[in-house]
Write an enzyme that holds these catalytic residues in place. Structure first.
Site, PDB file in Angstrom:
ATOM      1  N   TYR A 119     -49.598 -14.747 152.865  1.00 13.97           N
ATOM      2  CA  TYR A 119     -50.643 -15.731 152.583  1.00 13.97           C
ATOM      3  C   TYR A 119     -52.031 -15.099 152.674  1.00 13.97           C
ATOM      4  O   TYR A 119     -52.310 -14.318 153.583  1.00 13.97           O
ATOM      5  CB  TYR A 119     -50.581 -16.892 153.582  1.00 13.97           C
ATOM      6  CG  TYR A 119     -49.444 -17.851 153.355  1.00 13.97           C
ATOM      7  CD1 TYR A 119     -49.501 -18.800 152.335  1.00 13.97           C
ATOM      8  CD2 TYR A 119     -48.322 -17.831 154.170  1.00 13.97           C
ATOM      9  CE1 TYR A 119     -48.460 -19.696 152.134  1.00 13.97           C
ATOM     10  CE2 TYR A 119     -47.278 -18.716 153.975  1.00 13.97           C
ATOM     11  CZ  TYR A 119     -47.352 -19.643 152.954  1.00 13.97           C
ATOM     12  OH  TYR A 119     -46.322 -20.526 152.748  1.00 13.97           O
ATOM     13  N   TYR A 120     -52.884 -15.482 151.742  1.00 13.98           N
ATOM     14  CA  TYR A 120     -54.296 -15.120 151.795  1.00 13.98           C
ATOM     15  C   TYR A 120     -55.075 -16.436 151.664  1.00 13.98           C
ATOM     16  O   TYR A 120     -55.652 -16.746 150.629  1.00 13.98           O
ATOM     17  CB  TYR A 120     -54.637 -14.130 150.675  1.00 13.98           C
ATOM     18  CG  TYR A 120     -53.868 -12.845 150.811  1.00 13.98           C
ATOM     19  CD1 TYR A 120     -54.358 -11.788 151.578  1.00 13.98           C
ATOM     20  CD2 TYR A 120     -52.611 -12.697 150.212  1.00 13.98           C
ATOM     21  CE1 TYR A 120     -53.622 -10.611 151.728  1.00 13.98           C
ATOM     22  CE2 TYR A 120     -51.875 -11.531 150.366  1.00 13.98           C
ATOM     23  CZ  TYR A 120     -52.392 -10.491 151.123  1.00 13.98           C
ATOM     24  OH  TYR A 120     -51.664  -9.335 151.293  1.00 13.98           O
ATOM     25  N   ASP A 286     -40.443 -31.172 148.325  1.00 16.63           N
ATOM     26  CA  ASP A 286     -41.524 -31.917 147.687  1.00 16.63           C
ATOM     27  C   ASP A 286     -40.976 -32.802 146.569  1.00 16.63           C
ATOM     28  O   ASP A 286     -41.409 -33.949 146.401  1.00 16.63           O
ATOM     29  CB  ASP A 286     -42.556 -30.947 147.109  1.00 16.63           C
ATOM     30  CG  ASP A 286     -43.101 -29.983 148.143  1.00 16.63           C
ATOM     31  OD1 ASP A 286     -43.174 -30.356 149.324  1.00 16.63           O
ATOM     32  OD2 ASP A 286     -43.443 -28.845 147.761  1.00 16.63           O
TER      33      ASP A 286
END
Length: 365
Positions: A119-120, A286
């Protein structure tokens, strides 16, 4: 018992579902293997709440996504792609200083030891969301407001926002909350568990997996999960390949443990999962939430709500990415209406949503 209504506003003029959260540009590997070994990546989008909004819009509902992205090319790509599904993105805010979040992942299933995600997103535009800079008039304008525990993990300001949105207030829409426990996003030890439990108890409809409830709260079994979440009118416990168990009460508040006792005793509905030839598991939770919310908006009985959740999840499970077109509504309705034996014989594989087939023509073993 059908569970809580999704709001009483004029359906012809009101947004059905408003989804709040961070969406990111995701880079998908061109081949299996470690991130260190993958030579190239394809670009997509990812975000629990925007995934739900896209699936609902594709299913014919008025869905809006509210978020915050950078004033950069990745932000342009996110907003344009989400809008292409028919989602209203007019309330998305652009941050002139902070960047849009991005992440890279491997091709393996999230639940395996070999799955990697880089992750960034620290300091992203979305992490700056707070009660002071989001458009409340848009967030509260729908019949349902859908949130997730991921947002609470992004920053103290994001947590303050979720606490404010889940507080009791006159005219509050039905608040849907997907626990979405992501331990790697939290830095507070056991604090994340208590925060997620606190938020879930303030909502009307809660989605939680048996596995994440055990990991976050040390709670084992659907009945124990319901006991820990007495306030929501509906609690959906996702049990993986075993299906889902739904606890639905007449009113929010503490439940009676005696089904024949208090007025607000639960109705318990168990619905088996479908057998699916899985291509990729990312995004299935989701999609399940979107299917359940879609059927809730339509006022369908609880069993059909869960079955529509399973069907929309099966659509995503049989494609490589997080998003895909759901089955046509009449097709899904026919499958959701099957008797228990026929439902148990279904087995869905890649391409099953493309043709509007009769139930008996859907692939069976």
């Amino acid at each position: 018992m059908s569970g809580p209504a999704a709001g009483t506003a004029d359906a012809a003029t009101t947004t059905d579902v408003v989804c709040l959260g961070e969406s990111m540009v995701t880079f998908l590997p061109s081949q299996p293997g470690r991130l260190a070994d993958v030579p190239s990546f394809g670009r997509g989008i990812g975000g629990a709440e925007s995934n739900v909004a896209c699936a609902l819009a594709a299913a014919g509902h008025r869905a809006a996504w509210v978020g915050r992205v950078g004033a950069d090319g990745f932000g342009d790509h996110l907003v344009e792609t989400i809008a292409s599904y028919g989602v209203d993105t007019s309330a998305v805010r652009r941050d002139p200083v902070r960047p849009t979040g991005i992440y890279f992942r491997t091709a393996t299933d999230r639940g395996t030891d070999t799955h990697e995600v880089a992750y960034y997103r620290a300091g992203s535009a979305a992490s700056a969301m707070s009660p002071d800079n989001v458009p409340y008039e848009d967030l509260l304008a729908g019949r349902i407001l859908h949130l997730s525990g991921i947002t609470a993990a992004l920053s103290a300001d994001c947590l303050a926002l979720l606490r404010d949105l889940t507080a009791a207030r006159p005219g509050r829409p039905l608040v849907s909350f997907d626990v979405n426990h992501r331990p790697h996003l939290w830095r507070g030890g056991d604090a994340d568990a208590s925060v997620l439990l606190e938020l879930a108890r303030r909502c009307d409809l809660v989605f939680v997996g048996e596995d994440e409830a055990e990991e976050a709260w040390g709670i084992v079994g659907a009945e124990a999960i319901r006991a820990a979440l007495p306030e929501p009118a509906v609690v959906v416990v996702k049990r993986g390949s075993a299906g889902a168990t739904v606890f639905s009460g007449l009113h929010p508040g503490p439940r009676s443990s005696n089904a024949g006792g208090a007025e607000n005793a639960d109705t318990v509905t168990l619905v088996p999962a479908l057998r699916v030839d899985v291509v990729a598991a990312v995004g299935a939770g989701d999609a399940f939430a979107a299917g359940f919310l879609s059927a809730t908006l339509r006022g369908l009985p609880v069993r059909e709500r869960v079955r529509h959740g399973h069907l929309m999840a099966a659509a995503v499970l049989t494609v490589p990415g997080d998003l895909t077109d759901p089955p046509a509504r009449d097709h899904a309705d026919r499958l959701a209406a099957l008797d228990d034996d026929a439902w148990g014989r279904l087995r869905l594989g890649p391409g099953w949503t493309a043709a509007d087939r009769a139930p008996e023509e859907v692939r069976t073993p």
